[in-house]
Design a protein around this motif. Structure first.
Motif, PDB file in Angstrom:
ATOM      1  N   THR A 146      -2.282  12.779  -1.194  1.00 22.90           N
ATOM      2  CA  THR A 146      -1.475  11.761  -0.504  1.00 22.90           C
ATOM      3  C   THR A 146      -0.975  12.263   0.849  1.00 22.90           C
ATOM      4  O   THR A 146      -0.818  11.480   1.780  1.00 22.90           O
ATOM      5  CB  THR A 146      -0.277  11.288  -1.368  1.00 22.90           C
ATOM      6  N   THR A 198       4.430   8.694  -3.684  1.00 21.98           N
ATOM      7  CA  THR A 198       3.183   8.194  -4.266  1.00 21.98           C
ATOM      8  C   THR A 198       2.526   9.267  -5.130  1.00 21.98           C
ATOM      9  O   THR A 198       2.011   8.983  -6.215  1.00 21.98           O
ATOM     10  CB  THR A 198       2.221   7.737  -3.141  1.00 21.98           C
ATOM     11  N   ALA A 242       1.491   1.935  -1.004  1.00 26.75           N
ATOM     12  CA  ALA A 242       1.619   2.852  -2.138  1.00 26.75           C
ATOM     13  C   ALA A 242       0.866   2.335  -3.364  1.00 26.75           C
ATOM     14  O   ALA A 242       0.145   3.088  -4.031  1.00 26.75           O
ATOM     15  CB  ALA A 242       3.094   3.063  -2.470  1.00 26.75           C
ATOM     16  N   MET A 269      -2.244   4.107  -5.064  1.00 23.99           N
ATOM     17  CA  MET A 269      -2.241   4.528  -6.472  1.00 23.99           C
ATOM     18  C   MET A 269      -3.487   4.015  -7.185  1.00 23.99           C
ATOM     19  O   MET A 269      -4.172   4.751  -7.898  1.00 23.99           O
ATOM     20  CB  MET A 269      -0.997   3.983  -7.197  1.00 23.99           C
TER      21      MET A 269
END
Ligand code: HEM
Length: 454
Positions: free
Chosen positions: A151, A269, A392, A396
């Motif tokens: 991330t 995240t 986010a 994900m």
């Protein structure tokens, strides 16, 4: 009535221990402390933490609504977030209120518009694939640092749009700042000397100077770039953005916003993804169903449910905070100016009347339930709702999709990992340990397409 008696009467009940002891408990065992307070004192209670005399925790969705829809002149989030000031800087959207906040928020919004998400997809997939290709088979692996790596790389590349040596140095400098902020010494300093005291620690100051020594010249260089208009990265967009009066952001403002996006945009995240893996390997049926959905490439209803359930059960941020600028009546208490009110994400998400069997990981609850504005609040709410929520969720889903498409994970009957505090986030204490059982042949060129729901 004496002032002392007046003030003890107006606040909801709460623990009586001295503030530093409450702070230590809050940091060491947030979820346990919250459950205990809810049990002992009811739906609304008062805790003593650094930054304000009293923090009033709210767990009733009606009270959450009152805060999220309240007048931003009265409910200041910037002051509530002041613990972040030393890292983010005073121009950060997270630290401003009223008009200056709305100005910054409007300037920052375009790159995070739901429609732009598809533009980040290839970048996200590639970075995820490169990292997970290095994972060993048959050996325990701590997923959390891996998720951090993915991330951080994604947000840095989305923000700057470049690879190369500047990013390498920036990555190292950011990791150093975060290590300083989340270290035990900082936590103890905060508990004993108050919020923000860590800014005086020389090691923290030096780490921050290293970040600025990279960010500020990069902003100056990019201002002069000939191809600014054609570039799709966030920094280039922010450099061209102007407010209602036609004014662009200054260098210092840009520095603070970049820092905000880099810091707010990766650890949260990464930690949510780690919790998702921690839960999935303990729920074989949920994991298998996810793999089937990704392999078949038909929609993403289960993926969506898994992500929402993870954010419900294991919210990385436990509270959102607003500091009252004038007295306000909430939950039958007239709270004075200066009080911090905290809609408690963790406890709202564990309400049995809204979420039957609230401690269980049950993604299926989202197949016939839509997330309520004041009952599913991992991204906060109102005019302060997380700017990166769509980004986010999309991230994900994309990364989890890549993981389950590329490998089978070993499931386990080990007890769930305990929560551990890292500055303002709550992470899996064992760093989300997983084992890759075997690599899979890729059935299709890519994992499924993911939808965006903010
Ligand atoms: C799962 C990941 C994330 C979670 C759980 C999360 C959670 C939150 C929460 C709880 C808030 C405070 C909202 C409030 O006060 O009502 C917030 C604000 C914010 N977040 Fe996130 N966030 C995540 C990811 C991101 C990402 C990826 C970005 C950007 C790239 C981002 C940027 C921001 C910004 C700029 C704000 C400040 C908004 C404002 O004050 O107007 N976040 N986030």
């Amino acid at each position: 009535m004496s002032p002392a008696r007046a003030s003890s009467a107006i606040f909801p009940p709460g623990p009586r221990r001295p503030a530093p002891l409450q702070t230590l408990r809050w940091m060491r065992d947030t979820w346990g402390f919250l459950a205990e307070c809810r049990e002992r004192y009811g739906e609304t209670f008062t805790i003593r933490l650094p930054g304000a005399d009293r923090w009033v925790f709210l767990t009733d969705p009606e009270h959450v609504k009152q805060v999220f829809t309240g007048d931003p002149k009265v409910f200041h989030a910037g002051e509530g977030n002041s613990v972040l000031l030393p890292i983010l800087g005073r121009h950060s959207v997270l630290l401003l209120d009223e008009k200056p906040h709305m100005r910054q928020r409007k300037l920052l919004l375009p790159p995070f518009h739901g429609k732009r998400m598809a533009g980040y997809e290839d970048l996200m997939r590639q970075i995820a694939r490169d990292t997970i290709a290095t994972w060993p088979v048959g050996q325990p692996l701590r997923a959390w640092p891996q998720m951090q790596q993915i991330t951080l790389e994604i947000i840095m590349r989305a923000v700057f749009g470049v690879e190369g040596s500047q990013l390498r140095d920036l990555r190292a400098a950011l990791e150093h700042v975060m290590a300083e902020v989340t270290g035990k010494r900082t936590m103890l300093t905060m508990a004993l000397l108050g919020e923000g005291a860590f800014r005086r620690l020389p090691t923290f100051r030096r780490a921050l100077e290293d970040v600025d020594a990279i960010l500020l010249p990069e902003i100056a260089r990019r201002r002069d770039a000939a191809d600014l208009e054609e570039r799709g990265d966030i920094l280039s967009m922010l450099l061209q953005a102007t407010d209602e009066d036609g004014r662009p952001m200054g260098d210092r403002e840009l520095r603070d916003e970049l820092m905000t996006l880099l810091v707010a945009g990766h650890e949260t995240t990464a930690t949510s993804l780690s919790w998702a893996l921690e839960r999935l390997v303990r729920h074989p049926d949920a994991l298998r169903r996810l793999q089937d959905e990704v392999r078949d490439g038909e929609g993403d209803a289960w993926m969506d449910a898994v992500c929402r359930e993870t954010l419900r059960l294991c919210p990385v941020i436990s509270i959102v905070v607003r500091e009252l600028q004038e007295p306000v009546e909430i939950a039958g208490h007239t709270l004075p100016a200066g009080t911090r009110v905290a809609p408690c994400i963790h406890l709202v998400h564990r309400r049995p009347d809204i979420y039957p069997d609230p401690d269980a990981f049950r993604p299926e609850r989202w197949l016939d339930q839509t997330p309520g504005t004041y009952t599913w609040i991992p991204f906060g709410g109102g005019v302060r709702r997380c700017l990166g929520a769509s980004f986010a969720l999309f991230e994900m889903k994309t990364i989890l999709g890549e993981i389950v498409a590329a490998m089978d994970l070993q499931t386990t009957t080990a007890p769930g990992e305990r929560m551990r505090t890292r500055a303002i986030t709550r992470t899996p204490g064992g760093q989300a340990q997983i084992v890759v059982a075997r690599r899979r042949e890729r059935e299709s060129a890519g994992a499924q397409a993911v939808g965006v729901a903010g």
